[in-house]
Scaffold this active site. Structure first.
Site, PDB file in Angstrom:
ATOM      1  N   GLU A  95     -17.213   4.801 -13.001  1.00  0.00           N
ATOM      2  CA  GLU A  95     -17.230   3.340 -12.971  1.00  0.00           C
ATOM      3  C   GLU A  95     -17.458   2.773 -14.364  1.00  0.00           C
ATOM      4  OE1 GLU A  95     -20.044   1.940 -10.092  1.00  0.00           O
ATOM      5  OE2 GLU A  95     -18.723   2.405  -8.407  1.00  0.00           O
TER       6      GLU A  95
ATOM      7  N   LYS B 208       7.267   4.266  -8.948  1.00  0.00           N
ATOM      8  CA  LYS B 208       8.652   3.977  -8.549  1.00  0.00           C
ATOM      9  C   LYS B 208       9.595   4.466  -9.653  1.00  0.00           C
ATOM     10  CE  LYS B 208       6.940   0.432  -5.446  1.00  0.00           C
ATOM     11  NZ  LYS B 208       6.870  -0.989  -5.065  1.00  0.00           N
TER      12      LYS B 208
ATOM     13  N   ASP C 196       5.768  -9.155 -11.881  1.00  0.00           N
ATOM     14  CA  ASP C 196       5.472  -7.920 -11.145  1.00  0.00           C
ATOM     15  C   ASP C 196       6.718  -7.045 -11.260  1.00  0.00           C
ATOM     16  OD1 ASP C 196       5.123  -5.900  -9.320  1.00  0.00           O
ATOM     17  OD2 ASP C 196       4.469  -7.196  -7.674  1.00  0.00           O
TER      18      ASP C 196
ATOM     19  N   ARG D 120       1.153   7.822  -7.736  1.00  0.00           N
ATOM     20  CA  ARG D 120       0.905   6.563  -7.040  1.00  0.00           C
ATOM     21  C   ARG D 120      -0.218   5.830  -7.764  1.00  0.00           C
ATOM     22  NH1 ARG D 120       4.146   7.258  -3.145  1.00  0.00           N
ATOM     23  NH2 ARG D 120       4.003   5.072  -2.615  1.00  0.00           N
TER      24      ARG D 120
ATOM     25  N   THR E 238       3.605  -0.911 -10.546  1.00  0.00           N
ATOM     26  CA  THR E 238       3.218   0.368  -9.969  1.00  0.00           C
ATOM     27  C   THR E 238       3.682   1.448 -10.944  1.00  0.00           C
ATOM     28  OG1 THR E 238       5.317   0.513  -8.799  1.00  0.00           O
ATOM     29  CG2 THR E 238       3.460  -0.400  -7.572  1.00  0.00           C
TER      30      THR E 238
ATOM     31  N   TYR F  74     -16.927  10.712 -11.145  1.00  0.00           N
ATOM     32  CA  TYR F  74     -17.156   9.258 -10.998  1.00  0.00           C
ATOM     33  C   TYR F  74     -17.236   8.623 -12.372  1.00  0.00           C
ATOM     34  CZ  TYR F  74     -17.596   6.796  -6.619  1.00  0.00           C
ATOM     35  OH  TYR F  74     -17.299   6.114  -5.471  1.00  0.00           O
TER      36      TYR F  74
HETATM   37  C1  LIG Z   1       5.928  -1.679  -4.369  1.00  0.00           C
HETATM   38  C2  LIG Z   1       5.542  -3.021  -4.811  1.00  0.00           C
HETATM   39  C3  LIG Z   1       4.187  -3.420  -4.888  1.00  0.00           C
HETATM   40  C4  LIG Z   1       3.040  -2.716  -4.233  1.00  0.00           C
HETATM   41  O1  LIG Z   1       2.817  -1.468  -4.394  1.00  0.00           O
HETATM   42  P1  LIG Z   1       1.792  -0.597  -3.514  1.00  0.00           P
HETATM   43  O2  LIG Z   1       1.444   0.445  -4.494  1.00  0.00           O
HETATM   44  O3  LIG Z   1       2.593  -0.137  -2.343  1.00  0.00           O
HETATM   45  O4  LIG Z   1       0.648  -1.456  -3.121  1.00  0.00           O
HETATM   46  C5  LIG Z   1       3.886  -4.635  -5.458  1.00  0.00           C
HETATM   47  N1  LIG Z   1       4.844  -5.444  -5.906  1.00  0.00           N
HETATM   48  C6  LIG Z   1       6.157  -5.122  -5.816  1.00  0.00           C
HETATM   49  C7  LIG Z   1       7.163  -6.087  -6.331  1.00  0.00           C
HETATM   50  C8  LIG Z   1       6.540  -3.918  -5.252  1.00  0.00           C
HETATM   51  O5  LIG Z   1       7.842  -3.628  -5.138  1.00  0.00           O
END
Ligand SMILES: *Cc1c(COP(=O)(O)O)cnc(C)c1O
Length: 437
Positions: free
Chosen positions: A54, A227, A198, A233, A224, A52
């Protein structure tokens, strides 16, 4: 009683074995998926999950965080270097909570945000009515141009000047063209809006220097890590120094409790991998492969939204093929090709059976596949669509897909052979068919 090893929990172990086999024998074209390295898997499965922490490095609410501080600091420093960021928070548990933290740090409920329309390629967390973002904030939207399938920056500017949003959001889950970061910033400057990018989908291509980086331009950028960036993740938030305190406070204690230190370590490992020269080569090949797949599909009379791709993904409009995206997804699953259905701009069909199919090249490129395999994949897709009622033909395609996949192993195949023990150097070298997995 605690299990000594995973195989003693037969139910979970067996399901996991089947999933590894599925990944190993299947062609992964879901644009948001990838395969992490063995090192990333090791960090994820490490003792750090016991801790933990925090708070932030040097300011924790629990004892025993000396080494966790080292790990989180390394993750931050590596991310800063990778994206030329002034400030990085590496604790967000995933992309949607990272975006929530950004909104909470900068907006009040009801504030106006301008973002890409969702069925034109935006994300749930960009104002979808069923998502917290759409429930809490007043999202207004720009779209892609009906003729070109591309975002028109003159239209974005017009809407921005008229609507005067507090924030302008640039980013997508299903758009295959590059965004003009500086133009977004110039428009925001005209109306005093905060800029938020994003880059969840394209972060790896930016880290690999194949796509322009918004981080030095925009106020705030989230991504993220799982990807194209090919990490665990999770997510990170990058921002200009003036937003640093608000962002950190918004992540903890605003949104989250303890960070997942095993994920933080795995993020740090993935950033180190992405800083290597072969990651540039990987990301270049991701785009080359996506273009090869799109070109071959167009030759086979498939319609690609906007006529091609600049990144790792494409949205196929299936209208002329006489099936919808949901039917295509189910059909391709039968031949071991994983895809995800997608809305297309100005879709005539409802979201649960939209007209489009989204395809992406990051995962197959990690396995070491190149243009030859991409062309073959396009031919398999076309053959499956043409022979959709011919079970014998579909079985034959499935077998061909499987044999090709087995020539390009994934890291977990080795783990499986070793009963999830560490693979030997020899075995790791055998995996070195692609980009250093
Ligand atoms: C995949 C994605 C997210 C969210 O990701 P999670 O980890 O599934 O919550 C946010 N914004 C965009 C543009 C995405 O493609």
């Amino acid at each position: 009683m605690q299990f000594k090893k995973l195989s003693e929990d037969k139910e979970i172990y067996n399901a996991l074995q089947k999933e590894i086999k599925r990944q190993s024998e299947g062609m992964e074209l879901i644009a948001s998926e990838n395969y992490v390295s063995h090192a990333v898997l090791e960090a994820l499965g490490s003792e750090l999950t016991n801790k933990y922490s925090e708070g932030y490095p040097g300011k924790r609410y629990y004892g025993g965080n000396k080494f966790v501080d080292d790990i989180e600091t390394l993750a931050i420093e590596r991310a800063k270097q990778l994206f030329s960021a002034e400030h990085v928070n590496v604790q967000p548990l995933s992309g949607s909570p990272a975006n929530a933290a950004v909104y909470f740090a900068t907006l009040k409920p009801g504030d106006k945000v301008l973002g890409l329309k969702l069925d034109h390629g935006g994300h749930l967390s960009h104002g979808h009515p069923v998502n917290f973002s759409g429930l809490l904030y007043n999202f207004v939207q720009y779209t892609v141009d009906k003729n070109t399938g591309k975002i028109n920056m003159d239209e974005v500017r017009e809407i921005a000047l008229h609507e005067k949003p507090k924030m302008i959001l640039a980013g997508f889950s299903a758009y295959s063209r590059n965004l003009e970061w500086q133009k977004f910033q110039d428009i925001a400057d005209e109306i005093g809006a905060i800029t938020f990018a994003d880059i969840a989908h394209i972060a790896g291509l930016i880290a690999g220097k194949q796509i322009d980086n918004p981080v030095p331009i925009f106020d705030i950028v989230t991504t993220t890590t799982h990807k194209t960036l090919r990490g665990p993740r999770g997510a990170i938030i990058m921002c200009k120094q003036k937003f640093a305190e608000a962002i950190d406070r918004s992540v903890f204690p605003g949104m989250q409790g303890g960070p997942h230190d095993n994920n933080t370590a795995a993020k740090a490992v993935a950033f180190a991998e992405a800083l290597q020269p072969d990651f540039t080569e990987y990301s270049r090949q991701v785009i080359t492969n996506a273009k090869a797949l799109a070109d071959e599909l167009m030759k086979l009379n498939f319609t690609i939204i906007s006529g091609g791709t600049d990144n790792h993904l494409m949205v196929v409009d299936l209208t002329n093929k006489g099936l919808n995206g949901r039917q295509a997804e189910t059909l391709l699953d039968k031949v071991n090709i994983s895809t995800s259905r997608s809305t297309i701009p100005f879709d005539q069909l409802p979201p649960y059976k939209p007209s489009g199919l989204r395809l992406g090249s990051p995962a197959v490129t990690t396995r070491g596949m190149k243009e030859t395999e991409m062309k073959q994949i396009a031919k398999w897709i076309a053959a499956a669509v043409d022979s959709r009622d011919d079970e014998e033909k579909l079985a034959q395609i499935r077998e061909e897909v499987k044999q090709t996949c087995l020539r390009f192993p994934i890291p977990s195949v080795i783990s499986e052979k070793n009963g999830f023990a560490n693979p030997s150097d020899d075995e790791l070298n055998k995996l070195n068919n692609g980009f250093g997995l």
